[in-house]
Motif scaffolding. Structure first.
Motif, short mmCIF file in Angstrom:
data_model
loop_
_atom_site.label_atom_id
_atom_site.label_comp_id
_atom_site.label_asym_id
_atom_site.label_seq_id
_atom_site.Cartn_x
_atom_site.Cartn_y
_atom_site.Cartn_z
N VAL A 119 -4.01 -8.61 9.43
CA VAL A 119 -5.03 -9.16 10.17
C VAL A 119 -6.41 -8.15 9.88
O VAL A 119 -6.29 -7.32 10.33
N ASP A 120 -7.40 -9.20 9.48
CA ASP A 120 -8.56 -8.61 9.43
C ASP A 120 -9.38 -9.15 10.54
O ASP A 120 -10.01 -10.30 10.48
N PHE A 121 -9.69 -8.45 11.51
CA PHE A 121 -10.52 -8.95 12.73
C PHE A 121 -12.02 -9.07 12.59
O PHE A 121 -12.82 -9.94 12.93
N THR A 122 -12.58 -8.36 11.39
CA THR A 122 -13.86 -8.40 10.98
C THR A 122 -14.13 -9.90 10.55
O THR A 122 -15.18 -10.46 10.73
N ASP A 123 -13.29 -9.92 9.40
CA ASP A 123 -13.85 -11.51 8.78
C ASP A 123 -12.80 -12.58 9.41
O ASP A 123 -12.93 -13.64 9.06
N GLU A 124 -11.99 -12.30 10.33
CA GLU A 124 -11.32 -13.24 11.19
C GLU A 124 -10.29 -13.85 9.96
O GLU A 124 -10.35 -15.35 9.84
N VAL A 125 -9.75 -13.31 9.36
CA VAL A 125 -8.80 -13.80 8.34
C VAL A 125 -7.33 -12.95 8.24
O VAL A 125 -7.47 -11.88 8.66
N THR A 126 -6.32 -13.55 7.83
CA THR A 126 -5.14 -12.87 7.59
C THR A 126 -4.67 -12.92 6.33
O THR A 126 -4.58 -14.13 5.68
N TYR A 127 -4.37 -11.75 5.74
CA TYR A 127 -4.05 -11.80 4.38
C TYR A 127 -2.65 -11.65 4.14
O TYR A 127 -1.87 -10.70 4.98
N THR A 128 -2.00 -12.21 3.36
CA THR A 128 -0.32 -11.99 2.98
C THR A 128 -0.11 -11.79 1.81
O THR A 128 -0.80 -12.17 0.50
N GLN A 129 0.92 -11.23 1.59
CA GLN A 129 1.44 -10.72 0.03
C GLN A 129 3.19 -10.48 0.27
O GLN A 129 3.53 -10.27 1.30
N LYS A 130 3.58 -10.56 -0.79
CA LYS A 130 5.28 -10.29 -0.81
C LYS A 130 5.55 -8.80 -0.80
O LYS A 130 4.62 -8.12 -1.53
N MET A 131 6.37 -8.49 -0.29
CA MET A 131 6.37 -6.97 -0.20
C MET A 131 7.30 -6.73 -1.40
O MET A 131 8.26 -7.37 -1.58
N VAL A 132 6.72 -5.48 -2.11
CA VAL A 132 7.54 -5.25 -3.33
C VAL A 132 7.94 -3.78 -3.26
O VAL A 132 7.29 -2.80 -2.90
N ILE A 133 9.30 -3.61 -3.24
CA ILE A 133 9.94 -2.16 -3.17
C ILE A 133 9.74 -1.77 -4.65
O ILE A 133 10.52 -2.14 -5.60
N ASP A 134 9.12 -0.51 -4.96
CA ASP A 134 9.09 0.06 -6.33
C ASP A 134 10.24 1.16 -6.23
O ASP A 134 10.12 2.21 -5.68
N ASP A 135 10.81 1.18 -7.49
CA ASP A 135 12.08 2.02 -7.62
C ASP A 135 11.51 3.45 -8.14
O ASP A 135 11.96 4.42 -7.72
N GLU A 136 10.14 3.33 -8.57
CA GLU A 136 9.68 4.55 -9.00
C GLU A 136 8.85 5.50 -7.66
O GLU A 136 8.45 6.24 -7.81
N GLU A 137 8.95 4.70 -6.69
CA GLU A 137 8.17 5.31 -5.36
C GLU A 137 9.09 5.27 -4.41
O GLU A 137 9.12 4.44 -3.64
N PRO A 138 10.10 6.35 -4.31
CA PRO A 138 11.35 6.20 -3.42
C PRO A 138 10.77 6.25 -1.86
O PRO A 138 11.71 5.92 -1.03
N THR A 139 9.52 6.73 -1.55
CA THR A 139 9.28 6.85 -0.15
C THR A 139 9.34 5.31 0.32
O THR A 139 9.41 5.25 1.81
N LEU A 140 9.22 4.49 -0.57
CA LEU A 140 9.08 2.96 0.03
C LEU A 140 10.39 2.50 0.47
O LEU A 140 10.70 1.65 1.42
N ASN A 141 11.54 3.23 0.13
CA ASN A 141 12.83 3.07 0.68
C ASN A 141 13.42 3.63 1.61
O ASN A 141 14.52 3.69 2.08
N VAL A 142 12.84 4.71 2.05
CA VAL A 142 13.36 5.68 3.06
C VAL A 142 13.78 5.11 4.35
O VAL A 142 12.72 4.30 4.80
N LYS A 143 14.98 5.03 4.87
CA LYS A 143 15.36 4.77 6.17
C LYS A 143 16.33 5.48 6.73
O LYS A 143 16.74 5.14 7.99
#
Length: 235
Positions: free
Chosen positions: A95-119
């Protein structure tokens, strides 16, 4: 002072990325309220921040919302900002409260960036993180991990405390309230009634088809450039 909003990496947004995978949490539902503080030196100027953040999740993190409010002080100038991020399945909403708009995108898990998969423990170990033992946060036994300059206290894959050091800044985010396996009201997951825009469409409107087929790294640079262009237009 527009630049100050980009100086600090807001910790809970980092948490969203850090645990962005199916069943991010080993707990069905939860509510966590954090306090955020930070200070350091930025380009020879003292800087500080303070704020709060709330995390709500259900269905093991399949649905999640974070609401963060930050006050930053850089060169005696104060700026306040609110950040709301929602995850539903493989979609993320910012959510961008300055422009009063919500941006959306698909979450992508990058195999080359392991920090995205830590849990979990296995993921931390695979990244070379060092386990520092177990410490209590709000009475919960947390595994403490040292990952580079960052230290993370995790309870059943839910981060309850983080200490991040970067570019001369030290930031601490610590839970002051945490309850789990509870029923969370649906209104906690509601977004402001702003129009929703797909990030892919925004990129497509400003760049060629060749650019849109670039690597993930290039796409990130594109988004960064769009933000900078937007900020320049507001000055």
């Amino acid at each position: 002072m527009k630049k100050s909003k980009y100086i600090f990496i807001f910790l809970l947004v980092g948490v969203v990325n850090l645990f962005a995978a199916a069943n991010r949490y080993d707990i069905k539902s939860g509510m966590v309220e954090y306090e955020i503080v930070g200070e350091g030196d930025v380009g020879g100027n003292s800087a500080a921040l303070s704020g709060t953040s709330k995390l709500y999740f259900k269905d093991f993190g399949n649905v999640e919302l974070t609401d963060e409010k930050i006050q930053q002080t850089v060169m005696k100038e104060i700026e306040e900002e609110r950040t709301v991020t929602k995850i539903m399945g493989d979609k993320i909403y910012n959510v961008d409260f300055t422009d009063e708009v919500t941006y959306t995108q698909k979450m992508v898990i990058d195999d080359e960036e392991p920090t995205l998969n830590v849990k979990n423990k296995e993921a931390f170990i695979s990244m070379g993180a060092k386990n520092l033992g177990v410490e209590k946060v709000l009475g919960y036994d947390c595994d403490v991990w040292q990952l580079g300059e960052d230290r993370i206290w995790v309870y059943n894959s839910v981060p309850l405390k983080l200490i991040t050091k970067s570019l001369g800044l030290v930031q601490i985010q610590e839970a002051k309230l945490a309850v789990f396996n509870i029923t969370i009201k649906e209104d906690k997951f509601k977004l402001p009634p702003f129009p929703v825009k797909a990030m892919e469409e925004i990129i497509g409107d400003n760049y060629t088809e060749e650019a849109s087929s670039s690597s993930i790294e290039e796409e990130n640079k594109t988004i960064s450039n769009l933000i900078k262009q937007s900020e320049k237009s507001k000055k």
